[in-house]
Design a protein around this motif. Structure first.
Motif, PDB file in Angstrom:
ATOM      1  N   ASN A 165      43.581  23.069  36.855  1.00 40.08           N
ATOM      2  CA  ASN A 165      43.560  23.596  38.215  1.00 40.08           C
ATOM      3  C   ASN A 165      44.458  24.810  38.298  1.00 40.08           C
ATOM      4  N   ALA A 166      43.980  25.836  38.946  1.00 35.29           N
ATOM      5  CA  ALA A 166      44.781  27.054  39.057  1.00 35.29           C
ATOM      6  C   ALA A 166      45.983  26.796  39.939  1.00 35.29           C
ATOM      7  N   GLN A 167      47.133  27.296  39.514  1.00 37.39           N
ATOM      8  CA  GLN A 167      48.347  27.191  40.312  1.00 37.39           C
ATOM      9  C   GLN A 167      48.592  28.535  40.973  1.00 37.39           C
ATOM     10  N   PRO A 168      49.244  28.520  42.144  1.00 34.34           N
ATOM     11  CA  PRO A 168      49.641  29.822  42.691  1.00 34.34           C
ATOM     12  C   PRO A 168      50.758  30.426  41.838  1.00 34.34           C
ATOM     13  N   ARG A 169      50.827  31.738  41.806  1.00 39.19           N
ATOM     14  CA  ARG A 169      51.880  32.441  41.062  1.00 39.19           C
ATOM     15  C   ARG A 169      53.251  32.036  41.605  1.00 39.19           C
ATOM     16  N   ILE A 170      54.252  31.887  40.718  1.00 41.79           N
ATOM     17  CA  ILE A 170      55.556  31.416  41.192  1.00 41.79           C
ATOM     18  C   ILE A 170      56.407  32.531  41.798  1.00 41.79           C
ATOM     19  N   ASN A 171      56.782  33.516  41.009  1.00 44.40           N
ATOM     20  CA  ASN A 171      57.596  34.619  41.539  1.00 44.40           C
ATOM     21  C   ASN A 171      56.861  35.939  41.380  1.00 44.40           C
ATOM     22  N   GLY A 172      57.297  36.926  42.152  1.00 41.23           N
ATOM     23  CA  GLY A 172      56.764  38.266  41.959  1.00 41.23           C
ATOM     24  C   GLY A 172      55.373  38.430  42.541  1.00 41.23           C
ATOM     25  N   VAL A 173      54.806  39.611  42.318  1.00 38.66           N
ATOM     26  CA  VAL A 173      53.480  39.889  42.866  1.00 38.66           C
ATOM     27  C   VAL A 173      52.490  40.082  41.723  1.00 38.66           C
ATOM     28  N   PRO A 174      51.209  39.792  41.980  1.00 35.31           N
ATOM     29  CA  PRO A 174      50.221  40.015  40.926  1.00 35.31           C
ATOM     30  C   PRO A 174      50.166  41.487  40.534  1.00 35.31           C
ATOM     31  N   GLY A 175      50.158  41.758  39.243  1.00 32.31           N
ATOM     32  CA  GLY A 175      50.072  43.132  38.766  1.00 32.31           C
ATOM     33  C   GLY A 175      48.672  43.685  38.931  1.00 32.31           C
ATOM     34  N   TYR A 176      47.716  42.767  39.117  1.00 27.06           N
ATOM     35  CA  TYR A 176      46.346  43.231  39.292  1.00 27.06           C
ATOM     36  C   TYR A 176      45.961  43.196  40.755  1.00 27.06           C
ATOM     37  N   GLY A 177      46.002  44.353  41.400  1.00 25.85           N
ATOM     38  CA  GLY A 177      45.532  44.458  42.767  1.00 25.85           C
ATOM     39  C   GLY A 177      44.016  44.520  42.742  1.00 25.85           C
ATOM     40  N   THR A 178      43.412  44.546  43.928  1.00 29.95           N
ATOM     41  CA  THR A 178      41.958  44.537  43.998  1.00 29.95           C
ATOM     42  C   THR A 178      41.364  45.755  43.303  1.00 29.95           C
ATOM     43  N   LEU A 179      41.966  46.922  43.549  1.00 34.71           N
ATOM     44  CA  LEU A 179      41.416  48.156  42.980  1.00 34.71           C
ATOM     45  C   LEU A 179      41.448  48.120  41.457  1.00 34.71           C
ATOM     46  N   LYS A 180      42.589  47.650  40.919  1.00 30.91           N
ATOM     47  CA  LYS A 180      42.751  47.590  39.463  1.00 30.91           C
ATOM     48  C   LYS A 180      41.723  46.637  38.855  1.00 30.91           C
ATOM     49  N   LEU A 181      41.441  45.532  39.590  1.00 32.63           N
ATOM     50  CA  LEU A 181      40.466  44.574  39.095  1.00 32.63           C
ATOM     51  C   LEU A 181      39.059  45.148  39.114  1.00 32.63           C
ATOM     52  N   VAL A 182      38.741  45.903  40.188  1.00 32.92           N
ATOM     53  CA  VAL A 182      37.414  46.515  40.263  1.00 32.92           C
ATOM     54  C   VAL A 182      37.244  47.488  39.105  1.00 32.92           C
ATOM     55  N   LYS A 183      38.297  48.264  38.833  1.00 37.83           N
ATOM     56  CA  LYS A 183      38.238  49.205  37.709  1.00 37.83           C
ATOM     57  C   LYS A 183      38.016  48.469  36.391  1.00 37.83           C
ATOM     58  N   LEU A 184      38.748  47.366  36.218  1.00 38.95           N
ATOM     59  CA  LEU A 184      38.604  46.581  34.990  1.00 38.95           C
ATOM     60  C   LEU A 184      37.188  46.034  34.876  1.00 38.95           C
ATOM     61  N   ALA A 185      36.663  45.551  36.010  1.00 42.46           N
ATOM     62  CA  ALA A 185      35.311  45.001  36.005  1.00 42.46           C
ATOM     63  C   ALA A 185      34.304  46.082  35.610  1.00 42.46           C
ATOM     64  N   MET A 186      34.442  47.264  36.215  1.00 42.60           N
ATOM     65  CA  MET A 186      33.509  48.352  35.907  1.00 42.60           C
ATOM     66  C   MET A 186      33.564  48.698  34.426  1.00 42.60           C
ATOM     67  N   SER A 187      34.793  48.887  33.902  1.00 46.33           N
ATOM     68  CA  SER A 187      34.868  49.327  32.521  1.00 46.33           C
ATOM     69  C   SER A 187      34.431  48.213  31.573  1.00 46.33           C
ATOM     70  N   SER A 188      34.599  46.952  31.993  1.00 42.05           N
ATOM     71  CA  SER A 188      34.118  45.865  31.139  1.00 42.05           C
ATOM     72  C   SER A 188      32.608  45.844  31.097  1.00 42.05           C
ATOM     73  N   ILE A 189      31.998  46.068  32.252  1.00 40.05           N
ATOM     74  CA  ILE A 189      30.539  46.075  32.284  1.00 40.05           C
ATOM     75  C   ILE A 189      30.024  47.199  31.396  1.00 40.05           C
ATOM     76  N   VAL A 190      30.647  48.358  31.514  1.00 38.56           N
ATOM     77  CA  VAL A 190      30.193  49.499  30.721  1.00 38.56           C
ATOM     78  C   VAL A 190      30.415  49.250  29.231  1.00 38.56           C
ATOM     79  N   SER A 191      31.537  48.578  28.892  1.00 34.79           N
ATOM     80  CA  SER A 191      31.802  48.430  27.473  1.00 34.79           C
ATOM     81  C   SER A 191      31.046  47.266  26.843  1.00 34.79           C
ATOM     82  N   LEU A 192      30.623  46.310  27.642  1.00 39.56           N
ATOM     83  CA  LEU A 192      29.923  45.170  27.039  1.00 39.56           C
ATOM     84  C   LEU A 192      28.422  45.190  27.288  1.00 39.56           C
TER      85      LEU A 192
END
Ligand code: UDP
Ligand code: MG
Length: 312
Positions: free
Chosen positions: A195-222
């Motif tokens: 089961n996924a746990q919520p993050r304990i400290n700090g903020v996620p390094g992957y914001g929505t924009l960064k994730l969309v970029k990752l998704a796009m480049s993954s689609i293009v590369s795979l």
């Protein structure tokens, strides 16, 4: 000889999680009958992560630290970890306690039972709406259009055998989704559900924009599907407008408009233009096929993957 387990932890601004993580990891690993190393990859953190890592690495020589000159992203951090670990297997783990480390013995047990890749699969997600459904859509699209199968909920929390790691080191592409490449490699897989746990400290390094970029480049590369869409569209438009054009020619000029349709000049012009656009798009699709070939030569993936050699 005692086997060695490598733990790979990418770190980006996790100063408050590092000491806690280290303590808990030591407890869990201390109970396993294995040698181990903990490899932290500091991905250009701009808080005190570096000094926290320094503190534990001077006291414990099982702790190794790789420090990037700047932030390169988690995928690259994991890659650096896999390039520099020495274990008989490696386990990749987030630093924010979203991957429950109590499960590490379970991963190792599955590995000892013969699995070469053990994938942690998240069963319920505590993520926010956009992230949750965004990732769902991403995995749906990916599994439709790419040849590598990505399981929805499959995380980076996973164990890789030495054989898998040495094949992984042959990848040369720069835009990469570590999960995707591991899926591409194949090998015997097993799963651990959590089961996924919520993050304990700090903020996620992957914001929505960064994730969309990752998704796009993954689609293009795979996958090369987006490249081919133009071509399919072109063929479709050419066919439809070709049929329309043929109809006009027959109806108006050959049979002298028996149905009184009175095609205007602009209607005829529109059909001609549509036809030509269709041809241009089809040609783009054709070029896409050539680019696809160039792409697959340039990323230089291994052309085959070997599990084991006997009697060499
Ligand atoms: N991380 C990293 N580089 C980055 C962003 C994140 O190495 O640019 C690390 C981070 O320290 C954590 C893991 O990757 O250990 C997962 O990051 P995060 O929690 O931000 O991602 P999420 O859980 O939202 O997927
Ligand atoms: Mg996280």
């Amino acid at each position: 000889m005692q086997k060695t387990i490598s733990l790979i932890v990418p770190v980006y601004n996790e100063e408050r999680n590092i000491p806690l993580l280290y303590d808990r990891l030591k407890k869990v690993l201390g109970r396993c009958p294995f040698n181990y190393e903990i490899l932290f990859v500091n991905d250009g953190s701009n808080d005190c992560s570096a000094s926290e890592l320094k503190k534990i690495s001077v006291l414990d020589n099982k702790v190794k630290v790789i420090e990037f000159s700047r932030n390169f992203g988690k995928e690259i951090a994991l890659t650096a970890g896999l390039h520099n670990c020495f274990g008989d297997c490696a386990i990749m783990l987030d630093a924010d306690f979203q991957h429950p480390l109590e499960l590490i013995p379970e991963f190792i047990a599955k590995w000892e039972n013969g699995a070469e890749v053990v994938v942690g699969v998240r069963s319920n997600s505590s993520e926010k709406f956009i992230k949750k459904y965004g990732s769902l859509v991403f995995y749906k699209i990916m599994s439709r259009i790419s040849e590598t199968e990505l399981l929805s909920g499959a995380t980076d929390f996973r164990l890789l055998d030495k054989a898998v790691i040495s094949e992984f080191r042959r990848f040369t592409e720069k835009n990469r989704l570590t999960r995707g490449l591991i899926a591409w490699l194949g090998f015997k897989r097993d799963f651990v559900y959590f089961n996924a746990q919520p993050r304990i400290n700090g903020v996620p390094g992957y914001g929505t924009l960064k994730l969309v970029k990752l998704a796009m480049s993954s689609i293009v590369s795979l996958s090369l599907f987006p490249l081919k869409i133009a071509g399919y569209l072109g063929i479709f438009i050419t066919l439809v407008s070709g049929i329309m054009g043929l109809f006009i020619v027959l109806e108006k000029y050959i049979f002298n408009d028996p149905w009184r349709m009175n095609f205007t000049g602009s209607a005829i012009l529109a059909v001609i233009i549509l036809f030509l656009v269709g041809i241009i798009l089809s040609c783009l699709g054709l070029i896409a096929l050539y680019i696809a070939h160039i792409h697959s030569e340039v990323i230089n993936r291994p052309i085959y993957v070997i599990r084991k050699r006997e009697n060499f």
